[in-house]
Design an enzyme around this catalytic site. Structure first.
Site, PDB file in Angstrom:
ATOM      1  N   GLY A   1       0.636  -0.996   0.029  1.00 14.26           N
ATOM      2  CA  GLY A   1      -0.078   0.046   0.163  1.00 14.26           C
ATOM      3  C   GLY A   1       0.711   1.226  -0.212  1.00 14.26           C
ATOM      4  N   GLY A   2       0.177   2.608   0.621  1.00 16.81           N
ATOM      5  CA  GLY A   2       0.898   3.639   0.236  1.00 16.81           C
ATOM      6  C   GLY A   2       0.982   3.941  -0.925  1.00 16.81           C
TER       7      GLY A   2
ATOM      8  N   HIS B   1       4.304   6.576  -7.869  1.00 18.76           N
ATOM      9  CA  HIS B   1       4.245   6.332  -9.574  1.00 18.76           C
ATOM     10  C   HIS B   1       5.453   5.198  -9.095  1.00 18.76           C
ATOM     11  CE1 HIS B   1       7.967   7.739  -9.797  1.00 18.76           C
ATOM     12  NE2 HIS B   1       8.519   8.718  -8.918  1.00 18.76           N
TER      13      HIS B   1
ATOM     14  N   HIS C   1       5.062   2.053  -7.963  1.00 13.37           N
ATOM     15  CA  HIS C   1       4.219   1.110  -7.615  1.00 13.37           C
ATOM     16  C   HIS C   1       3.027   1.062  -9.345  1.00 13.37           C
ATOM     17  CE1 HIS C   1       4.143   1.142  -3.590  1.00 13.37           C
ATOM     18  NE2 HIS C   1       4.458   0.317  -3.516  1.00 13.37           N
TER      19      HIS C   1
ATOM     20  N   GLN D   1       7.567  -9.335   8.558  1.00 10.56           N
ATOM     21  CA  GLN D   1       8.318  -9.136   8.217  1.00 10.56           C
ATOM     22  C   GLN D   1       8.586  -7.342   9.006  1.00 10.56           C
ATOM     23  OE1 GLN D   1       7.057  -8.299   4.023  1.00 10.56           O
ATOM     24  NE2 GLN D   1       7.799  -5.912   3.519  1.00 10.56           N
TER      25      GLN D   1
ATOM     26  N   GLY E   1       9.517  -5.056  -7.725  1.00  6.06           N
ATOM     27  CA  GLY E   1      10.077  -3.877  -8.589  1.00  6.06           C
ATOM     28  C   GLY E   1      12.160  -4.352  -8.128  1.00  6.06           C
TER      29      GLY E   1
ATOM     30  N   ALA F   1      11.722   6.043  -5.158  1.00 13.60           N
ATOM     31  CA  ALA F   1      10.274   5.457  -5.493  1.00 13.60           C
ATOM     32  C   ALA F   1       9.955   5.657  -4.034  1.00 13.60           C
ATOM     33  CB  ALA F   1       9.212   5.249  -6.503  1.00 13.60           C
TER      34      ALA F   1
ATOM     35  N   ARG G   1       8.050   5.204   2.199  1.00 16.76           N
ATOM     36  CA  ARG G   1       8.694   5.683   3.155  1.00 16.76           C
ATOM     37  C   ARG G   1       8.888   7.070   2.866  1.00 16.76           C
ATOM     38  NH1 ARG G   1      10.214   0.369   3.753  1.00 16.76           N
ATOM     39  NH2 ARG G   1       8.977  -0.331   6.329  1.00 16.76           N
TER      40      ARG G   1
END
Length: 522
Positions: free
Chosen positions: A33-34, A37, A39, A67, A156, A193, A196
């Protein structure tokens, strides 16, 4: 248009059943989530991957408690479901799955046995400082894949260590799932990107800009000839500390084994983790001393030349046409009036030989012999007739091996033959042994002979000829056909040329990060 929101496992199962009934493969983008661009790019690539036309894209949003170590930011990890839905839909997702913790861990996350990450891949980088973190990553991904059963998993390259670990787990436990890795996306100020990044205070954000700059400066040192890991890691660490960062680590490692390197190799990973305020950021830079090389070996009749040409075009690499090189030597000997036999005249021609291959503006290959364009001249029937005798000469093969290695010094090649991966380019980034069964190669030869108007002998005769040729090639004293120990074997029975090329592209991407060598999207 907003994607369909799936908030239970039953809703997910119903959606998946609908895709299966419609014969739509599922491409899966797992996130915590959060969304940003970066993602968005993963989702766009999941939607645009050509191998599965009409695929449905599923994005998951699940902040995985396994995690996070004690004291890490699980409770305050960015959560914005409305924003995630909007971004995912705008990037091309059909559904967003947002399961509760007990949907993934029915017995509770604390009571769930962790699936261990490969120990050899967690001894460096983030592993020592985050004990148990990658076990949690592997565990949750194994469970997500078990529920979704996608055709394609899109990840990614930013979290490179995580990517390497997940590739190993998927290959072992979910071999039917393909993995697509997408290059790190960056904000306008150069920061990778990351969700955090939103936790950085304005002053910390300014300080954090030193992170990509320090890695870029180290890459420039490598371009200028610096190879020592201690020098590179020290310069990055000093730059980060000078900017106010608290450095967790700066390490130079092999990008696939994740083991420390004392010097930059053909492909190395310079990675770091640093804290600005309470926010921990990771970033890396791949360091290459030359462009990549792909070496394709295999028996006669396996389609190596056709596939190699197509792969070179696909990857925007130069096709090292070994056949054209032998033709060029044959043409040169004829022009000099030198017989195709060992002797001082042949030695003199080979001593002065310089062959080059490049591509003209139209995409056709040019062959240069001692500075002269011989691309057309080497295709005549007279030259063709000379090639077998010339290619049989040991001094010619040795000279052309030297020429091929010279061309490979800068890399950027796809080459095929029977000893390319073993003798010519043993350090190629990707080695492939491309083959097909004797029966398949006989069938292909029969089809080709019929297409060209030739009489077609019985398949059994063709099979016998091919088997005998394989034996001769494998047992010859000079440059025998053999598979390199680290080559991937690809048996092409029943595969189209396009399917073989796509498989080779996937193998290439598993060896060479997109960040290093992006594949042109034509």
């Amino acid at each position: 248009m907003l994607p369909q929101l799936l908030d239970t496992n039953d809703a997910l199962a119903h959606w998946l059943a609908h895709q299966q009934a419609a014969a739509r493969p599922v491409h899966f983008v797992p996130t915590m989530g959060g969304l940003h661009h970066g993602h968005g790019t993963l989702i766009e690539r999941a939607a645009a991957t050509p191998a599965d036309q009409g695929a449905a894209v599923l994005v998951s949003v699940f902040v995985n408690p396994l995690q996070f170590s004690p004291g890490e930011d699980y409770a305050c990890y960015p959560r914005n479901l409305a924003g995630d839905l909007a971004l995912a839909g705008g990037a091309g997702a059909q559904a967003l799955w947002c399961p509760a913790v007990d949907a993934i861990y029915p017995d509770g996350s604390a009571a769930t046995p962790a699936l261990p990450a490969p120990a050899a891949l967690t001894r460096t980088l983030c592993g020592p400082g985050r004990p148990g973190h990658f076990d949690g990553v592997v565990t949750v991904m194994d469970r997500l894949l078990g529920l979704v059963r996608p055709t394609l998993l899109v990840l990614g390259e930013k979290d490179w260590q995580q990517l390497v670990i997940l590739r190993a787990m998927v290959g072992e436990r979910h071999p039917a799932v393909r993995v697509l890795a997408v290059a790190t996306q960056r904000d306008v100020d150069g920061l990778a990107a990351s969700s955090r990044n939103r936790q950085l205070q304005p002053q910390e954000r300014c300080q954090a800009r030193a992170l990509p700059l320090a890695l870029a400066a180290a890459a420039e040192q490598v371009r200028q000839g610096q190879r020592q890991a201690t020098t590179l890691t020290a310069s990055v660490g000093q730059a980060l500390r000078s900017a106010g960062g608290a450095v967790d680590y700066v390490e130079l490692v092999d990008p696939h084994q994740l083991q420390p390197q004392a010097q930059v190799q053909q492909l190395s990973l310079l990675a770091t983790a640093v804290r600005f305020g309470a926010t921990r950021l990771i970033d890396h830079r791949f360091l290459m001393t030359r462009a990549p090389i792909v070496a394709i070996d295999g028996p006669a009749g396996a389609g190596k030349s056709t596939v190699t040409r197509a792969l070179a075009r696909k990857l925007d690499l130069t096709y090292l046409d070994t056949g054209a090189m032998y033709r060029a030597v044959s043409w040169l000997l004829r022009e000099r009036g030198v017989a195709p036999q060992e002797g001082t005249a042949l030695a003199a021609v080979l001593q002065a030989l310089e062959l080059d291959l490049d591509t003209d503006a139209a995409g056709a290959q040019r062959v240069m012999a001692n500075g002269e364009d011989v691309s057309s001249a080497i295709r005549t029937a007279v030259v063709t007739a000379l090639v077998p005798a010339v290619a049989a000469l040991p001094s010619v093969r040795a000279a052309l091996t030297r020429q091929q290695r010279r061309l490979g010094e800068q890399g950027g090649l796809v080459a095929e033959g029977r000893d390319i991966g073993t003798a010519v380019f043993p350090a190629a980034e990707l080695k492939v042994y491309l083959t097909a069964t004797v029966e398949e190669r006989a069938r292909r030869r029969a089809v080709d002979m019929e297409r060209r108007g030739f009489g077609v002998p019985p398949l059994r005769e063709l099979e016998q000829e091919i088997a005998e040729r394989d034996h001769l090639d494998a047992t010859r004293e000079l440059a025998p056909l053999c598979r390199a120990d680290d080559a991937e074997e690809l048996v092409t029975d029943g595969m189209t040329v396009e399917a073989v090329v796509e498989r080779l592209v996937a193998l290439f991407r598993s060896r060479v990060p997109e960040e290093v060598w992006p594949i042109p999207r034509r």
